[in-house]
Design a protein around this motif. Structure first.
Motif, mmCIF file in Angstrom:
data_model
loop_
_atom_site.group_PDB
_atom_site.id
_atom_site.type_symbol
_atom_site.label_atom_id
_atom_site.label_comp_id
_atom_site.label_asym_id
_atom_site.label_seq_id
_atom_site.Cartn_x
_atom_site.Cartn_y
_atom_site.Cartn_z
ATOM 1 N N ASP A 126 0.833 -1.205 0.000
ATOM 2 C CA ASP A 126 0.000 0.000 0.000
ATOM 3 C C ASP A 126 0.868 1.254 0.000
ATOM 4 O OD1 ASP A 126 -1.932 -1.870 0.131
ATOM 5 O OD2 ASP A 126 -2.890 -1.141 1.956
ATOM 6 N N HIS A 127 1.911 1.241 0.821
ATOM 7 C CA HIS A 127 2.868 2.345 0.796
ATOM 8 C C HIS A 127 4.132 1.819 0.157
ATOM 9 C CE1 HIS A 127 0.281 4.903 3.196
ATOM 10 N NE2 HIS A 127 -0.024 3.814 3.898
ATOM 11 N N THR A 128 4.298 2.148 -1.112
ATOM 12 C CA THR A 128 5.405 1.578 -1.864
ATOM 13 C C THR A 128 6.626 2.473 -1.766
ATOM 14 O OG1 THR A 128 6.113 0.838 -4.049
ATOM 15 C CG2 THR A 128 4.641 2.739 -3.979
ATOM 16 N N ASP A 129 7.795 1.899 -2.095
ATOM 17 C CA ASP A 129 9.016 2.703 -2.122
ATOM 18 C C ASP A 129 9.284 3.244 -3.521
ATOM 19 O OD1 ASP A 129 9.565 0.323 -3.373
ATOM 20 O OD2 ASP A 129 11.378 -0.142 -2.215
#
Lengths: 584, 584
Positions: free
Chosen positions: A114-117
């Motif tokens: 969901d919170h990608t790099d």
């Protein structure tokens, strides 16, 4: 058969069932003798379990598989000892008997979380991987649901979806067209539609009565951050209706969508004239989630020898409730904000109404406490409030103060993304004067009807003519706009004339429509909604990009497929065109 | 409010109600003291009545109004003395009190009737008037209903409609692209999609699992009578399915549509291999509404000194049941038919099996009655039947005999437009050899997977490789086609190689897809239906044109809006292109 279930449906009711699942490896964990794999598909995640003691070979095989591999497994549904209450399938896991690798995967260039790099550019290039992430995937599912609801609502009230052509005719009016060279008609070009406007009006002439279409449109404009060269419109038109009926119809649609897709119910949507919107919010798409309406203090503040105010066409203020505690630094930051070129004010005056009833302003030199109290009274300010005043030319001041109001709304967290404040803005001006080209342009488009009571002004004072045009605004975003159309040839010609078209130009460009008006055109009206924008606004999100499966970047490029691209010379030859010299 | 009801809904249940109607004057009749007007809208026709004795002025006014004028009336619903049982509103009429002319109309250039006097060209130019006629209007309503049913069916089984881009990249493979010059990327061009093929495959890589889209596609081909440069496709793709599952899914869709929209129920749709279709019907889209399958009589008829047969690769026949009574003239006409260049046979042999058991043929010189009886037996012919034989190269003979079979089907009225015979044709060849360019082309498209058992043949005998490809055929029309896709980079590269792509070319054109296959591509398969064609075939109609609101003519022109057209020089300048010299 590659699967008996998806990864989102299994729960305790399936206990001891033998199942086949297929999907992607989200993550795997080795805990000594046990290996756990989270198997993912569009529908959810199911935990797979492998036990070294039970089947060492299988467990070893599982341990060698990497993230995003595509596998198929067979196994038995069992109850988990440590349950995951966050996912629907969190009560169970699959004890795996058989594992088949359907396809290996290289390590993805960013994490599928969901919170990608991954940065924007990388995610655009590998859009097919970005679409695996829940936030983006859920946007597309939301968009799909919305489209189904829109169609069923309109179908239920007798609207017909009718497809209009994409290869049409270029017209110089409006934004820039994308054009398409015709091989069969050498030297001639199609244009891609900026909207199906004239076709939907012709459908009204044909008696189709209630038309809609969810349709791609095209504009070759320089792209701002949140514009796309191709975008999707919910395009609608009705015959034999007045303004009340068409607004009621589409108010019904919007209420239906919010109810069905977000479970939010509205009372009727308020209406505000364009004049009031500009007067109270300095903006034709006001965000009504908060007040802080403009107060015109021009007459109160003039004549006190403060030259800036004395010279100004307008002095407008907003009252920021309970902001008297703003520090000097915060106020300076606001001054910097309004002086930014995008906002364009030359300065800001503040009046702080202290809790103790005293007043402090940046113009104390010119205004007595009594003067300030009078301003405060006009602005309905109380002790504890902070008044912010901008001055200058009216329109410029309205625009700048509108930006300041929105900024204050942000700072005070008055713009709650899960709250929705829809509004009809009505009675737009028919025309807009352009200083540069020294001519009128249609504010909405050239087919918009003037208000009957303003028709006389078309010859005497065209700038004052109001149109039967309306916008639907939600939370400060324009979601849709439309108008009652002209349906008589003479009125249409009169309007073209105001827009600087000669009779010949009008005939050459819109002859088919003018002719159609002579064969029994009914009164009609329409509206179009920006579908990408509607999806974003209903999701409380600013950018439309992640509601589009394969968007383009600000240079109009699809960086994933690397389009546009050069084409073969023989393609150009067939089209009777050649390249000009390209500037380096 | 312009109307309280439409012109299709009023009946005896509304007796004595005051109503307002709006619509077009279909026709008016003066009968001495009475005037009758048929008022038409999309929903039907309602009779208005005016009485000279009751209101002479109003009646006079009504009499002056012409066909296709747009009027609004107020009046009372009353029972008709002479009822019209053909229309739902035929039991009532409106005694009119008030009449308002909303818009006058010139006399239309052709009659707005089911059977119009307007020719094709005129109706295309005034398409908005042609759309007023019931047959054309009803086609668009039918199309709308079909689209709603398609979407709801697919939505109910978890398909997502996902919009793919229209401004994509040109690829030399396949048909000719329409291209769009890019202003922001000088010297480069977008292409309009011939189908969303690669995007839907990328959506499978992204995990979207079940995708569909009703979407416009574009092909810049020389237009045959029933092709359009832009057409609409029901485009579908699924992951984690085998061929049976995908055929079952879309068989379900087709059955649903026929049930819902035509109230016709099918058993399961039969399947036939491509090889059988060619052997039995000489056609990969056989019309199964009638039999008359091919019989290969090559081995039976050779060796009787009839040089034409002895030299032929194949001699194929059909048995026209009960056609022994065909006259010499009728048979000559059939011979002329097969000799037409579009059919391409050099001649036809007939064998008539007379009712009295004797046989008569055009080759009696070479074949004894006994010989002819043997042929008749092979062809399961009985007294009263007529056998028709063609010979030559196998493929050419199949094609010609297929045309003859369809012609006989027409003559014998075996092709009933209200009967529907759907069929899956499966196991198409993977490749097609082109003599002219001396290379293989993909029979379906380059992303189609070979049948696993035929993979070995890809190196030894590519022409013999069968694909997991399938077409849906109804009544001899190809309605849809699809395939199991390649989902592994190596297999895709191997296929590109067979198609004559160098590794570099494959990477340049389809690199994004080949790359995507390395990041966890699932097994997937898809299908696409021609929506325009589906509408026509389900309506028992040959031409798609009247199921398209605004079609183009055979030169790709929209004669109503007069597109394509010339554009301004500055438009071309902005796009860095110029015109070549145009051949006169």
């Amino acid at each position: 058969m590659l699967r008996t279930h998806t990864c989102g449906v299994l729960n305790l009711s399936h206990l001891h069932e033998k199942v086949k699942l297929s999907g992607w490896i989200q993550r795997s964990r080795d805990l000594g003798g046990m290996t756990f794999i989270d198997l993912r598909d569009r529908y959810g995640i199911t935990q797979l379990v492998f036990n070294m003691e039970v089947n060492a070979e299988l467990c070893e095989k599982a341990r060698k598989m990497g993230r995003e591999w595509v596998i198929q497994i067979e196994g038995m549904v069992t109850e988990r000892s440590s349950k995951n209450k966050n996912i629907p399938s969190g009560d169970i896991e699959i004890v795996v008997d058989v594992i088949n690798v359907l396809n290996k995967a290289k390590t993805p260039p960013f994490t599928i979380e969901d919170h990608t790099d991954g940065g924007e550019e990388l995610r655009m290039k590998y859009r097919y991987l970005d679409l695996r992430r829940n936030p983006v995937k859920n946007n597309l599912i939301f968009r799909h649901k919305l489209s189904i609801e829109i169609r069923n609502y309109l179908n239920d009230i007798d609207f017909l979806e009718i497809e209009t052509p994409f290869l049409i005719k270029s017209t110089p009016e409006g934004a820039r067209d994308f054009i398409v060279p015709s091989r069969m008609n050498p030297g001639q070009f199609y244009a891609l539609p900026q909207s199906p406007q004239t076709f939907k009006q012709l459908l009204m002439v044909s008696g189709m009565d209630r038309y809609f279409q969810i349709v791609r449109c095209f504009r070759d404009e320089d792209l701002r951050a949140d514009r796309q060269p191709e975008f999707t419109q919910i395009d609608c038109e009705m015959a034999f209706v007045d303004q009340k009926e068409i607004l009621d119809t589409f108010e019904g649609l919007i209420k239906h969508l919010f109810k069905k897709v977000k479970n939010i119910e509205f009372d009727s949507i308020p209406q505000m004239t364009y004049a009031d919107a500009m007067r109270l919010y300095g903006n034709d798409k006001p965000d009504l989630r908060f007040g802080m309406t403009f107060v015109d203090v021009t007459n109160i503040v003039k004549g006190k020898d403060f030259k800036i105010f004395d010279d100004a066409e307008a002095i407008l203020g907003i009252n920021a409730k309970n902001c008297a505690s703003y520090t000097r630094k915060q106020i300076d930051a606001l001054t910097d904000f309004v002086k930014r070129p995008q906002v364009g004010a030359s300065g800001m005056v503040y009046i702080r109404y202290n809790e103790d009833g005293t007043l402090k302003s940046s113009v104390d030199k010119f205004y007595t406490e009594e003067d300030l109290k009078n301003i405060a009274m006009a602005m309905e300010a109380n002790p504890g409030d902070l008044m912010l005043l901008l001055s200058g030319k009216l329109e410029k001041t309205q625009k700048a103060l509108s930006e300041l109001r929105l900024e204050m709304g942000n700072q005070l967290e008055l713009r709650n993304p899960s709250e929705f404040a829809p509004l009809w803005v009505i009675d737009f001006p028919l025309l807009e004067w352009d200083e540069e080209t020294h001519r009128f342009y249609a504010k909405h488009h050239p087919f918009t009807a003037p208000k009957p009571e303003d028709v006389e002004l078309m010859s005497s004072n065209p700038a004052a003519v109001r149109a039967n045009a309306y916008d639907l605004v939600i939370n400060g975003s324009e979601i849709g706009g439309g108008s009652i159309r002209i349906f008589e040839k003479e009125m249409q010609n009169q309007n073209f004339k105001l827009l600087g078209f000669s009779a010949e130009e009008a005939q050459a460009q819109f002859g088919f429509l003018l002719n159609a008006f002579e064969y029994g055109a009914p009164p009609h009206a329409g509206i179009a909604f920006g579908f990408d924008r509607l999806c974003a606004v209903m999701s409380g999100v600013e950018s439309i990009r992640d509601f589009i499966a394969f968007p383009k970047n600000n240079n109009g490029r699809d960086v994933m497929i690397d389009a546009p691209s050069e084409v073969a010379d023989n393609q150009l030859d067939e089209l009777f065109i050649k390249l000009n010299e390209i500037p380096q």
